[in-house]
Scaffold this motif. Structure first.
Motif, PDB file in Angstrom:
ATOM      1  N   LEU A  23      53.796   8.102  94.882  1.00 32.86           N
ATOM      2  CA  LEU A  23      54.105   9.399  95.484  1.00 32.86           C
ATOM      3  C   LEU A  23      53.799   9.298  96.973  1.00 32.86           C
ATOM      4  CD1 LEU A  23      52.394  11.734  92.863  1.00 32.86           C
ATOM      5  CD2 LEU A  23      54.851  11.413  93.184  1.00 32.86           C
ATOM      6  N   LEU A  24      54.661   9.955  97.777  1.00 31.02           N
ATOM      7  CA  LEU A  24      54.439  10.010  99.221  1.00 31.02           C
ATOM      8  C   LEU A  24      54.154  11.462  99.576  1.00 31.02           C
ATOM      9  CD1 LEU A  24      54.558   8.786 102.107  1.00 31.02           C
ATOM     10  CD2 LEU A  24      57.046   9.157 102.035  1.00 31.02           C
ATOM     11  N   THR A  25      52.978  11.701 100.179  1.00 32.48           N
ATOM     12  CA  THR A  25      52.565  13.077 100.509  1.00 32.48           C
ATOM     13  C   THR A  25      51.860  13.086 101.861  1.00 32.48           C
ATOM     14  OG1 THR A  25      50.269  13.125  99.739  1.00 32.48           O
ATOM     15  CG2 THR A  25      51.965  13.300  98.035  1.00 32.48           C
ATOM     16  N   PRO A  26      51.707  14.277 102.456  1.00 32.56           N
ATOM     17  CA  PRO A  26      50.813  14.357 103.621  1.00 32.56           C
ATOM     18  C   PRO A  26      49.368  14.099 103.181  1.00 32.56           C
ATOM     19  CG  PRO A  26      52.153  16.348 103.405  1.00 32.56           C
ATOM     20  CD  PRO A  26      52.302  15.572 102.134  1.00 32.56           C
ATOM     21  N   THR A  27      48.494  13.762 104.136  1.00 33.10           N
ATOM     22  CA  THR A  27      47.079  13.613 103.788  1.00 33.10           C
ATOM     23  C   THR A  27      46.354  14.942 104.006  1.00 33.10           C
ATOM     24  OG1 THR A  27      47.189  11.332 104.544  1.00 33.10           O
ATOM     25  CG2 THR A  27      45.006  12.236 104.134  1.00 33.10           C
TER      26      THR A  27
ATOM     27  N   ASN B  61      42.165  13.012  93.272  1.00 30.85           N
ATOM     28  CA  ASN B  61      40.809  12.605  92.903  1.00 30.85           C
ATOM     29  C   ASN B  61      40.429  13.147  91.533  1.00 30.85           C
ATOM     30  OD1 ASN B  61      39.575  10.932  94.966  1.00 30.85           O
ATOM     31  ND2 ASN B  61      40.098  12.614  96.326  1.00 30.85           N
ATOM     32  N   MET B  62      40.857  14.351  91.242  1.00 28.84           N
ATOM     33  CA  MET B  62      40.528  14.906  89.924  1.00 28.84           C
ATOM     34  C   MET B  62      41.295  14.185  88.826  1.00 28.84           C
ATOM     35  SD  MET B  62      39.499  18.743  90.251  1.00 28.84           S
ATOM     36  CE  MET B  62      41.039  19.430  90.658  1.00 28.84           C
ATOM     37  N   ALA B  63      42.479  13.661  89.171  1.00 29.04           N
ATOM     38  CA  ALA B  63      43.253  12.922  88.179  1.00 29.04           C
ATOM     39  C   ALA B  63      42.739  11.489  88.028  1.00 29.04           C
ATOM     40  CB  ALA B  63      44.724  12.920  88.572  1.00 29.04           C
ATOM     41  N   GLY B  64      41.893  11.067  88.942  1.00 27.14           N
ATOM     42  CA  GLY B  64      41.319   9.720  88.849  1.00 27.14           C
ATOM     43  C   GLY B  64      42.304   8.622  89.202  1.00 27.14           C
ATOM     44  N   LEU B  65      43.207   8.921  90.139  1.00 23.42           N
ATOM     45  CA  LEU B  65      44.237   7.935  90.493  1.00 23.42           C
ATOM     46  C   LEU B  65      43.925   7.282  91.834  1.00 23.42           C
ATOM     47  CD1 LEU B  65      47.368  10.086  89.551  1.00 23.42           C
ATOM     48  CD2 LEU B  65      46.327   8.247  88.205  1.00 23.42           C
TER      49      LEU B  65
ATOM     50  N   PHE C  54      49.774   7.783 100.087  1.00 22.06           N
ATOM     51  CA  PHE C  54      50.474   7.262  98.921  1.00 22.06           C
ATOM     52  C   PHE C  54      49.558   7.400  97.707  1.00 22.06           C
ATOM     53  CE2 PHE C  54      52.425   5.000 102.432  1.00 22.06           C
ATOM     54  CZ  PHE C  54      53.769   5.092 102.127  1.00 22.06           C
ATOM     55  N   ILE C  55      50.131   7.825  96.594  1.00 24.08           N
ATOM     56  CA  ILE C  55      49.359   7.946  95.343  1.00 24.08           C
ATOM     57  C   ILE C  55      50.016   7.025  94.316  1.00 24.08           C
ATOM     58  CG2 ILE C  55      48.606   9.502  93.504  1.00 24.08           C
ATOM     59  CD1 ILE C  55      49.011  11.837  95.542  1.00 24.08           C
ATOM     60  N   GLY C  56      49.220   6.172  93.699  1.00 27.26           N
ATOM     61  CA  GLY C  56      49.773   5.204  92.737  1.00 27.26           C
ATOM     62  C   GLY C  56      49.406   5.523  91.301  1.00 27.26           C
ATOM     63  N   ARG C  57      49.936   4.711  90.392  1.00 24.08           N
ATOM     64  CA  ARG C  57      49.590   4.850  88.977  1.00 24.08           C
ATOM     65  C   ARG C  57      48.156   4.385  88.758  1.00 24.08           C
ATOM     66  NH1 ARG C  57      54.524   4.034  85.675  1.00 24.08           N
ATOM     67  NH2 ARG C  57      56.220   3.613  87.115  1.00 24.08           N
ATOM     68  N   ALA C  58      47.563   4.860  87.686  1.00 20.44           N
ATOM     69  CA  ALA C  58      46.202   4.430  87.348  1.00 20.44           C
ATOM     70  C   ALA C  58      46.191   2.917  87.152  1.00 20.44           C
ATOM     71  CB  ALA C  58      45.742   5.133  86.077  1.00 20.44           C
TER      72      ALA C  58
END
Lengths: 253, 591
Positions: A152-156, A187-191, A211-215
């Motif tokens: 995922l691409l998001t703002p920080t 952070n709550m999702a632990g990713l 960027f947010i990646g898979r676990a």
């Protein structure tokens, strides 16, 4: 060493629509879309995705975080280490005064709130409920990744980096409510997630994207982040040059 | 009409509080004051008052007591539950404390495999269901010997649940009736021990020793299936034996390796359970029984006097023999449980669920642990009964006294005497002497070999039972002599010269014609008198059994044998009971 990514054409980049909030600065927003275009022009698939429980993350985080803070701070009782007050009429009085003196208002507030949520009569209604909401938030990500998205691409944060004088103006709670919204859920999702500096704002302050990646797919995440970092050529302060300059200056004098 | 519901298990010894009738309306007339808080002598007074009160209240409801237990057993392991610190009793204060044990910020728990195995093995031995997934929680309270401000325990999902513990109670006048009972086990949970707090009142300071902090504990929760102190104490003793047999805990109460809290309430049968109190600070089986019985009586008295029972924590004052409210446990504690965020769920396997590629060092297999369970005390007792024809109550005693079983087995190994005789000597004579001097088996001055040799002498009829007693007493004095040496020094050998014995017998009979007449008339005491006279004349060296073989002077009747059985009780003034003139048919032996 991370492998060098040369081809992004097989990647699928997700853009969570809930992260496009009114408070987002136009600078960050345009940077975010530019980044999406960069991937698209490299051949990657860029798609809009939904993380519907994002809006609950802040209140959920308040409950879970303060509860853990209340528990983790219990060890600061003045006995083994850290600050200890002068009062010695009883152990309980020593605890109370030590903790009163040693913690600032933010920590005290969290300890009080956390212990309130953990009380027997509140545990179900607050802590357990917050855990359930956290599960929904985590499942949002699972669903998105299961649909074929790689990262995922998001703002920080909402805007450019905040100067210290601004940072200390607001109380902690308002600050986190405002600025943690993009980093809290992950952070709550632990990713795994990484923030990459992208450009300088008009004010000359850094702007970043996340960027947010898979676990457990940290390597894939960092590989993509590394490719992106190379493309954007952020004007990093060259510390080595500064050191060299400083040394040549010293030698001259 | 008022059936005894609240029955004490050993009604013979203990003062009975069976069927204490309710009498709240008449309660004012009931004896008041602190009956049991005083000296021991007051008990009998209390008992009298109680029975008097009972008579007054005939026909009213009786009370029944409900007792549940929480038992903490320190796991026998080299290192602590979540840290690498050594576990060692009586080490110098604060010498076994890792950064984690002192809860320094940033330290993290690492679960000790041995402790998990001990919990699983204990759970299996107590017929529990083992949860393949269990969870750790933090239980918060501020205490000086709890450095983290919380204890890591298993509140929500413990490692073992739904077990049972069978135990046997001896009742009846001679404690010879064995009753089997079962108490359900709610759960077994893994948790950390706390440190120790020492109050120095003189210098008004509190000292903390963290050596114990973080040692692995098994908390065994027993359902409220017991109804008096004796039952609770016996159940705890059985659990202690099981833990010791398994090696999962040394379970020595005096060292604090086994600690018991009791939950006690009283109610009328058929009515809802009463408010319960918790009694802590019980560090011996005897105090456990005493404290529970005291607390039951206190609650009954309180209710009969129109008072109410508070849900409170009390401690047992063993000096006063009563329970008192604990000041530092006043007010309701809210432990604010939270899942331990630093420990993932504990997952264990059985052979069916074990992943094929699992590293055996990294997983726990319930079935493997089941295979390693040693013989349990109940099986040991069963074997003793079968192998040696022992009475069940004797097998109970052999196991209950520390080291006694081993002593018994060592004697058996070295003697030709019959197992029944060995049992009798070990349980009556030997144990009697130990008890009299308040000694442990390990402190005995008499070794198993010495007793075995003594029993050999007795077995080949070299000495009489009376002489054997005398030799035993000599051995007890521990002057380094063997039984054979004592026998020869004291000239305790039985007369082997049959002719001389016959002559002596005849001479005695001639001297006492009246006694002989009495005997012929069938007076059973008469022959004992004659035997006694002969023994006196021989300084106890005449074998009473042999005397039965002496034909009477008129030599018409067949000689009658004595039955070879003897009972030994050190308390008996005549340790060698007179042989019976007419033994039961099945016990007769033909020469």
């Amino acid at each position: 060493m991370l492998p060098n990514l040369t081809d992004v054409s097989k990647l699928c980049i997700g853009i969570p629509k809930e992260y496009l909030v009114p408070e987002l600065s136009s600078e960050v927003q345009s940077l975010w879309f530019k980044a999406a275009n960069l991937f698209e022009s490299g051949g990657a698939k860029v798609i809009e995705v939904s993380l519907p429980h994002t809006s609950y993350s802040s209140v959920c985080y308040q409950v879970l975080c303060t509860s853990e803070v209340a528990s983790n701070m219990a060890r600061f009782d003045g006995l083994e280490y850290g600050h200890r007050c002068d009062i010695d009429v009883s152990t309980e009085a020593m605890y109370a005064a030590t903790r009163q003196e040693g913690f600032n208002d933010v920590v005290k507030g969290r300890i009080l709130a956390g212990n309130f949520f953990l009380l027997k009569e509140n545990y179900e209604n607050y802590f357990i409920k917050a855990q359930k909401v956290r599960r929904l938030i985590a499942n949002d990500f699972v669903n998105v990744f299961n649909s074929g998205v790689d990262v995922l691409l998001t703002p920080t944060i909402l805007s450019e980096a905040i100067p210290y004088v601004e940072f200390i103006k607001e109380d902690n709670r308002t600050r986190s409510a405002q600025n943690d919204i993009f980093t809290q859920a992950v952070n709550m999702a632990g990713l795994p997630a990484v923030s990459v500096p992208v450009a300088l704002s008009e004010q000359g302050l850094p702007l970043g994207l996340q960027f947010i990646g898979r676990a457990f797919c940290d390597q894939q995440l960092l590989t993509i982040a590394k490719w992106f970092e190379k493309q954007v050529q952020f004007p990093v302060i060259q510390l080595q040059e500064l050191i060299d300059d400083h040394q040549s200056f010293k030698m001259k004098s | 009409m008022a059936a005894p519901v609240l029955r004490c298990c050993c009604s013979g010894r203990r003062w009975a509080f069976a069927c204490i009738d309710r009498g709240s309306r008449h309660g004012r007339g009931a004896p008041t004051g602190s009956w049991f808080c005083g000296k021991r002598g007051q008990r009998s007074v209390a008992q009298q008052l109680l029975s008097a009160a009972q008579k007054l209240r005939k026909g009213e409801h009786e009370w029944t007591a409900v007792v549940g237990l929480e038992i903490h057993a320190q796991i026998s392991s080299n290192s602590k539950l979540f840290s690498g610190s050594k576990v060692h009793f009586a080490a110098p204060p604060n010498s076994l404390v890792s950064f984690f044990d002192a809860s320094l910020p940033g330290t993290l728990p690492v679960l000790n495999r041995r402790c998990v195995e001990a919990a699983v093995m204990t759970g299996l031995a107590l017929n529990c269901h083992i949860n393949k997934k269990s969870l750790f929680d933090r239980k918060h309270y501020f205490y000086a010997d709890l450095p983290a401000g919380y204890q890591i325990t298993q509140q929500r999902l413990p490692i073992a649940v739904n077990g049972s513990l069978a135990y046997s109670i001896c009742t009846g006048k001679k404690q010879s009736q064995v009753i089997s009972k079962t108490v359900r086990i709610k759960q077994i949970q893994l948790e950390q021990d706390s440190g120790k707090t020492l109050h120095d009142d003189f210098r008004s300071q509190t000292l903390i020793d963290l050596n114990r902090a973080g040692i692995g504990l098994l908390e065994v929760v027993l359902e409220p299936d017991m109804s008096c102190g004796e039952e609770a104490a016996t159940a705890v003793r059985e659990l202690q034996l099981i833990l010791q047999a398994l090696g999962t805990s040394q379970a020595i109460m005096a060292d604090g390796q086994l600690r018991v809290d009791a939950n006690i309430s009283v109610h009328h049968p058929g009515e809802p359970l009463g408010v319960r109190t918790e009694v802590k600070n019980l560090n011996s089986a005897r105090f456990l029984a005493k404290a529970i019985d005291y607390e039951i009586q206190r609650q009954i008295k309180e209710l009969e006097n129109g008072g109410e029972i508070l849900n409170e924590t009390r401690s047992f004052d063993y000096k006063l023999g009563c329970t008192v409210p604990m000041r530092d446990k006043e007010g309701k504690q809210d432990y604010r449980f939270i899942p331990e965020p630093n420990l993932p769920p504990l997952v264990i396997y059985d052979s069916a669920s074990l992943p094929a590629n699992a590293d055996p060092q990294q997983v726990i297999n319930i079935d493997r642990i089941r295979e390693q369970i040693p013989e349990l005390p109940s099986v040991t007792r069963e074997k003793l009964v079968q192998q040696y024809g022992m009475l069940p109550e004797h097998s109970l005693t052999l196991l209950n006294e520390v080291g006694l079983l081993e002593f018994f087995q060592n004697v058996i190994k070295e003697t030709r005497a019959e197992p029944k005789k060995v049992t009798s000597w070990v349980l009556n004579t030997f144990l009697g002497f130990l008890k009299q001097e308040n000694l442990a088996v390990s402190e005995s001055p008499v070794t198993p070999s010495a007793l075995a040799e003594l029993l050999n002498l007795l077995d080949r009829k070299a000495i009489s039972s009376a002489a054997a007693k005398q030799v035993f007493e000599e051995l007890w004095r521990n002057e380094g002599k063997t039984p054979a040496q004592i026998v020869s020094e004291k000239q305790l050998e039985l007369m082997q010269d049959r002719e001389a014995l016959e002559q002596l017998c005849h001479a005695v009979m001639e001297e006492h014609p009246q006694v002989v007449m009495d005997m012929k008339k069938g007076n059973p005491r008469a022959i004992n008198k004659l035997i006694g006279l002969v023994r006196k004349a021989t300084l106890n060296r005449a074998d009473p059994t042999a005397m039965f073989h002496v034909p009477p002077p008129d030599a018409e009747a067949e000689p009658v044998e004595a039955d070879g059985r003897e009972r030994h009780t050190p308390a008996s003034p005549h340790p060698d009971p007179a042989p019976r003139v007419l033994p039961p048919r099945d016990q007769q032996r033909r020469p």
